[in-house]
Design a protein around this motif. Structure first.
Motif, PDB file in Angstrom:
ATOM      1  N   VAL A   1       0.800  -1.227   0.000  1.00  0.00           N
ATOM      2  CA  VAL A   1       0.000   0.000   0.000  1.00  0.00           C
ATOM      3  C   VAL A   1       0.837   1.283   0.000  1.00  0.00           C
ATOM      4  O   VAL A   1       0.293   2.366  -0.171  1.00  0.00           O
ATOM      5  CB  VAL A   1      -0.991   0.047   1.192  1.00  0.00           C
ATOM      6  N   CYS A   2       2.137   1.177   0.159  1.00  0.00           N
ATOM      7  CA  CYS A   2       2.988   2.367   0.235  1.00  0.00           C
ATOM      8  C   CYS A   2       3.060   3.060  -1.133  1.00  0.00           C
ATOM      9  O   CYS A   2       3.557   2.479  -2.097  1.00  0.00           O
ATOM     10  CB  CYS A   2       4.393   2.018   0.708  1.00  0.00           C
ATOM     11  N   PRO A   3       2.589   4.315  -1.223  1.00  0.00           N
ATOM     12  CA  PRO A   3       2.586   5.001  -2.514  1.00  0.00           C
ATOM     13  C   PRO A   3       3.968   5.436  -2.999  1.00  0.00           C
ATOM     14  O   PRO A   3       4.140   5.760  -4.168  1.00  0.00           O
ATOM     15  CB  PRO A   3       1.707   6.231  -2.251  1.00  0.00           C
ATOM     16  N   ARG A   4       4.954   5.431  -2.122  1.00  0.00           N
ATOM     17  CA  ARG A   4       6.303   5.879  -2.495  1.00  0.00           C
ATOM     18  C   ARG A   4       7.316   4.746  -2.562  1.00  0.00           C
ATOM     19  O   ARG A   4       8.483   4.981  -2.807  1.00  0.00           O
ATOM     20  CB  ARG A   4       6.797   6.921  -1.488  1.00  0.00           C
ATOM     21  N   GLY A   5       6.886   3.512  -2.302  1.00  0.00           N
ATOM     22  CA  GLY A   5       7.814   2.389  -2.320  1.00  0.00           C
ATOM     23  C   GLY A   5       8.853   2.489  -1.219  1.00  0.00           C
ATOM     24  O   GLY A   5       9.987   2.044  -1.389  1.00  0.00           O
ATOM     25  N   ALA A   6       8.461   3.070  -0.089  1.00  0.00           N
ATOM     26  CA  ALA A   6       9.392   3.296   1.011  1.00  0.00           C
ATOM     27  C   ALA A   6       9.562   2.079   1.918  1.00  0.00           C
ATOM     28  O   ALA A   6      10.443   2.073   2.766  1.00  0.00           O
ATOM     29  CB  ALA A   6       8.934   4.486   1.850  1.00  0.00           C
ATOM     30  N   ILE A   7       8.723   1.063   1.728  1.00  0.00           N
ATOM     31  CA  ILE A   7       8.786  -0.116   2.591  1.00  0.00           C
ATOM     32  C   ILE A   7       9.109  -1.350   1.767  1.00  0.00           C
ATOM     33  O   ILE A   7       8.562  -1.557   0.687  1.00  0.00           O
ATOM     34  CB  ILE A   7       7.465  -0.339   3.341  1.00  0.00           C
ATOM     35  N   SER A   8       9.992  -2.166   2.306  1.00  0.00           N
ATOM     36  CA  SER A   8      10.333  -3.431   1.659  1.00  0.00           C
ATOM     37  C   SER A   8      10.417  -4.508   2.733  1.00  0.00           C
ATOM     38  O   SER A   8      10.539  -4.209   3.919  1.00  0.00           O
ATOM     39  CB  SER A   8      11.669  -3.322   0.919  1.00  0.00           C
ATOM     40  N   VAL A   9      10.309  -5.754   2.288  1.00  0.00           N
ATOM     41  CA  VAL A   9      10.445  -6.889   3.197  1.00  0.00           C
ATOM     42  C   VAL A   9      11.521  -7.798   2.601  1.00  0.00           C
ATOM     43  O   VAL A   9      11.224  -8.837   2.022  1.00  0.00           O
ATOM     44  CB  VAL A   9       9.111  -7.656   3.371  1.00  0.00           C
ATOM     45  N   PRO A  10      12.784  -7.383   2.736  1.00  0.00           N
ATOM     46  CA  PRO A  10      13.866  -8.153   2.126  1.00  0.00           C
ATOM     47  C   PRO A  10      14.007  -9.539   2.739  1.00  0.00           C
ATOM     48  O   PRO A  10      13.987  -9.692   3.956  1.00  0.00           O
ATOM     49  CB  PRO A  10      15.110  -7.303   2.375  1.00  0.00           C
ATOM     50  N   ASP A  11      14.090 -10.532   1.878  1.00  0.00           N
ATOM     51  CA  ASP A  11      14.262 -11.926   2.287  1.00  0.00           C
ATOM     52  C   ASP A  11      13.160 -12.422   3.212  1.00  0.00           C
ATOM     53  O   ASP A  11      13.339 -13.401   3.924  1.00  0.00           O
ATOM     54  CB  ASP A  11      15.626 -12.139   2.963  1.00  0.00           C
ATOM     55  N   GLY A  12      12.009 -11.724   3.260  1.00  0.00           N
ATOM     56  CA  GLY A  12      10.892 -12.153   4.087  1.00  0.00           C
ATOM     57  C   GLY A  12      11.185 -12.137   5.577  1.00  0.00           C
ATOM     58  O   GLY A  12      10.531 -12.833   6.345  1.00  0.00           O
ATOM     59  N   ILE A  13      12.163 -11.338   6.000  1.00  0.00           N
ATOM     60  CA  ILE A  13      12.542 -11.318   7.412  1.00  0.00           C
ATOM     61  C   ILE A  13      11.644 -10.374   8.196  1.00  0.00           C
ATOM     62  O   ILE A  13      10.966 -10.782   9.118  1.00  0.00           O
ATOM     63  CB  ILE A  13      14.031 -10.944   7.585  1.00  0.00           C
ATOM     64  N   TYR A  14      11.640  -9.092   7.850  1.00  0.00           N
ATOM     65  CA  TYR A  14      10.751  -8.105   8.456  1.00  0.00           C
ATOM     66  C   TYR A  14      10.737  -6.863   7.573  1.00  0.00           C
ATOM     67  O   TYR A  14      11.618  -6.660   6.755  1.00  0.00           O
ATOM     68  CB  TYR A  14      11.145  -7.747   9.894  1.00  0.00           C
ATOM     69  N   ALA A  15       9.714  -6.059   7.748  1.00  0.00           N
ATOM     70  CA  ALA A  15       9.565  -4.843   6.944  1.00  0.00           C
ATOM     71  C   ALA A  15      10.598  -3.805   7.354  1.00  0.00           C
ATOM     72  O   ALA A  15      10.891  -3.638   8.535  1.00  0.00           O
ATOM     73  CB  ALA A  15       8.162  -4.284   7.108  1.00  0.00           C
ATOM     74  N   ARG A  16      11.134  -3.125   6.339  1.00  0.00           N
ATOM     75  CA  ARG A  16      12.092  -2.035   6.570  1.00  0.00           C
ATOM     76  C   ARG A  16      11.562  -0.790   5.892  1.00  0.00           C
ATOM     77  O   ARG A  16      11.027  -0.857   4.796  1.00  0.00           O
ATOM     78  CB  ARG A  16      13.451  -2.382   5.990  1.00  0.00           C
ATOM     79  N   VAL A  17      11.759   0.352   6.550  1.00  0.00           N
ATOM     80  CA  VAL A  17      11.278   1.628   6.025  1.00  0.00           C
ATOM     81  C   VAL A  17      12.462   2.498   5.626  1.00  0.00           C
ATOM     82  O   VAL A  17      13.395   2.675   6.402  1.00  0.00           O
ATOM     83  CB  VAL A  17      10.436   2.376   7.088  1.00  0.00           C
ATOM     84  N   ASP A  18      12.392   3.040   4.413  1.00  0.00           N
ATOM     85  CA  ASP A  18      13.376   4.021   3.964  1.00  0.00           C
ATOM     86  C   ASP A  18      12.820   5.381   4.381  1.00  0.00           C
ATOM     87  O   ASP A  18      11.888   5.904   3.760  1.00  0.00           O
ATOM     88  CB  ASP A  18      13.548   3.939   2.449  1.00  0.00           C
ATOM     89  N   LYS A  19      13.352   5.951   5.449  1.00  0.00           N
ATOM     90  CA  LYS A  19      12.826   7.199   6.001  1.00  0.00           C
ATOM     91  C   LYS A  19      12.914   8.360   5.016  1.00  0.00           C
ATOM     92  O   LYS A  19      12.129   9.298   5.090  1.00  0.00           O
ATOM     93  CB  LYS A  19      13.541   7.570   7.298  1.00  0.00           C
ATOM     94  N   GLU A  20      13.856   8.302   4.099  1.00  0.00           N
ATOM     95  CA  GLU A  20      13.990   9.377   3.106  1.00  0.00           C
ATOM     96  C   GLU A  20      12.833   9.357   2.102  1.00  0.00           C
ATOM     97  O   GLU A  20      12.429  10.399   1.605  1.00  0.00           O
ATOM     98  CB  GLU A  20      15.327   9.257   2.370  1.00  0.00           C
ATOM     99  N   LYS A  21      12.304   8.183   1.801  1.00  0.00           N
ATOM    100  CA  LYS A  21      11.194   8.054   0.857  1.00  0.00           C
ATOM    101  C   LYS A  21       9.832   8.194   1.538  1.00  0.00           C
ATOM    102  O   LYS A  21       8.859   8.567   0.899  1.00  0.00           O
ATOM    103  CB  LYS A  21      11.236   6.702   0.158  1.00  0.00           C
ATOM    104  N   CYS A  22       9.761   7.880   2.822  1.00  0.00           N
ATOM    105  CA  CYS A  22       8.487   7.864   3.556  1.00  0.00           C
ATOM    106  C   CYS A  22       7.906   9.269   3.652  1.00  0.00           C
ATOM    107  O   CYS A  22       8.592  10.211   4.058  1.00  0.00           O
ATOM    108  CB  CYS A  22       8.706   7.280   4.951  1.00  0.00           C
TER     109      CYS A  22
END
Length: 65
Positions: free
Chosen positions: A21-42
């Motif tokens: 749902v993130c409109p800026r692509g600021a969140i990812s779930v690399p390797d299915g471990i946990y969600a990470r937020v790119d604060k610069e994009k958020c």
């Protein structure tokens, strides 16, 4: 951009609902471990917090907003 999303990684279920749902692509779930937020994009819209089924995303105030 007064706020940003922060994920409690110890409770994240890695479902990816927030990233979808993130409109800026600021969140990812690399390797299915946990969600990470790119604060610069958020942009602080809180759509991710609303979409999170585990309710582990908190909107935080930026220090220099």
């Amino acid at each position: 951009m007064k706020r940003y999303a922060m994920v409690d990684t110890s409770l994240c279920v890695s479902c990816g609902a927030c990233a979808k749902v993130c409109p800026r692509g600021a969140i990812s779930v690399p390797d299915g471990i946990y969600a990470r937020v790119d604060k610069e994009k958020c942009i602080g819209c809180s759509l991710c917090a609303k979409a999170c089924p585990a309710s582990v995303i908190t909107m935080m105030e930026r220090e220099n907003a």
